[in-house]
Design an enzyme around this catalytic site. Structure first.
Site, mmCIF file in Angstrom:
data_model
loop_
_atom_site.group_PDB
_atom_site.id
_atom_site.type_symbol
_atom_site.label_atom_id
_atom_site.label_comp_id
_atom_site.label_asym_id
_atom_site.label_seq_id
_atom_site.Cartn_x
_atom_site.Cartn_y
_atom_site.Cartn_z
ATOM 1 N N SER A 5 20.683 60.070 24.620
ATOM 2 C CA SER A 5 20.470 58.854 23.933
ATOM 3 C C SER A 5 19.546 58.673 22.883
ATOM 4 C CB SER A 5 20.559 57.896 25.276
ATOM 5 O OG SER A 5 20.650 56.495 24.866
ATOM 6 N N HIS A 51 28.339 57.090 28.645
ATOM 7 C CA HIS A 51 26.947 57.345 28.015
ATOM 8 C C HIS A 51 25.926 57.687 29.020
ATOM 9 C CE1 HIS A 51 23.883 56.949 24.916
ATOM 10 N NE2 HIS A 51 23.301 56.336 25.794
#
Length: 311
Positions: free
Chosen positions: A178, A284
């Protein structure tokens, strides 16, 4: 670094990557971690380092294999979001690493009781945006400190680790997810000689309205580039543009779907050793563990078990 790094992941279908939202849950730090429990295969040493501006204190665990190193030293994995990464490392994984050429594992986290210090990581893991773009994310968190953080990591923390354990610079890897993936990609494009392998999982390319993508031309214009590998990984849900957020900030949508794939294609076409992979069934958040575990196994030269899932 072995050219087979993450080949099982990167041979997967190449699909487009949607903007990653980089909003980790404020999960409490898991207690106890394997560092506190102890391991048959690794010994752990804790370091504390303060940032140059005195605003952040890093909690660093250095995990050293008990198995003897090769003559060149141990491979070494530098893990950003170290508290979250450490929470996903257990004795079973360390035992598997011990079968191969186990790496030194350096987890770089923050003092406190959370797996993610969202303010600290937003500052440390984001490059300074170009032009007049604001150095804040959509949640209003200040950023732009990646260069100072990477310098501290390489120039202060790296030598401290090397004084404690013999590591092989030719087998050094940095991993991030991320915002951490964004930081790793920024490092690869601006200081490619700092590590031998860079693994960026679900990198937040939208930061600063695509600031990191604007670094590629200068990287490609270098008269010479060191031997390095760059692995870019995304989850299936990200690649297909599925998001749980009905209203997106313009920064989140500032880069096109497929930007990660397109960057990999651009760099590969210029002769850079880039591997791009999509991990099936992953969104994610799940990409943290799904990318971390095969990265460590691959660095140790340990193949996944037949039919083993990647997460």
């Amino acid at each position: 670094m072995r050219r087979t790094l993450l080949v099982a992941v990167c041979d997967l279908a190449v699909l487009a990557a949607a903007p990653a939202l980089a909003q980790p849950a404020q999960a409490a730090r898991s207690e106890p971690t394997i560092a506190e429990i102890g391991s048959v295969h690794y010994r752990f040493e804790r370091l504390s380092v303060t940032s140059e501006d005195g605003a952040r204190v890093y909690r660093i665990w250095v995990a050293t294999p008990k198995k003897a190193a090769s003559p060149s030293g141990y491979p070494v994995a530098w893990l950003l979001d170290g508290d979250a990464a450490l929470a996903r490392i257990d004795e079973a994984l360390l035992a598997r690493l011990d079968v191969g050429d186990p790496p030194v594992i350096v987890t770089v986290g923050y003092e406190g009781d959370r797996q993610f210090d969202v303010l600290a990581r937003a500052f440390d893991y984001t490059p300074r945006p170009s032009g007049d773009a604001p150095a804040v994310d959509p949640a209003g968190r200040p950023g732009g400190g990646a260069d100072a953080f990477l310098t501290l990591l390489h120039d202060r923390i790296g030598p401290e680790v090397a004084r404690r354990v013999a590591v092989d610079p030719a087998r050094s890897l940095i991993w991030g997810h991320s915002y951490g993936g964004l930081c790793v990609l920024h490092a690869a494009l601006t200081r490619p000689d700092a590590y031998h392998a860079f693994v960026a999982a679900s990198p937040s390319l939208w930061w600063g309205y695509g600031a990191v993508l604007k670094e590629a031309p200068a990287f490609l214009a270098r008269p010479s580039r060191p031997a390095m590998t760059l692995t870019l990984l995304v989850g299936e849900d990200e690649a297909q543009g599925r998001s749980s957020r009905p209203h997106l900030h313009p920064m989140w949508t500032s880069v096109p779907v497929g930007a990660t794939r397109d960057l990999a294609t651009q760099l590969t076409g210029a002769g850079v050793d880039v591997r791009y992979g999509q991990m099936p069934g992953q969104g994610h958040g799940g990409m943290l563990a799904a990318s971390l575990i095969p990265t460590l196994l691959s660095l140790a030269g340990v193949a996944p078990a037949p039919g083993e899932p990647l997460s």
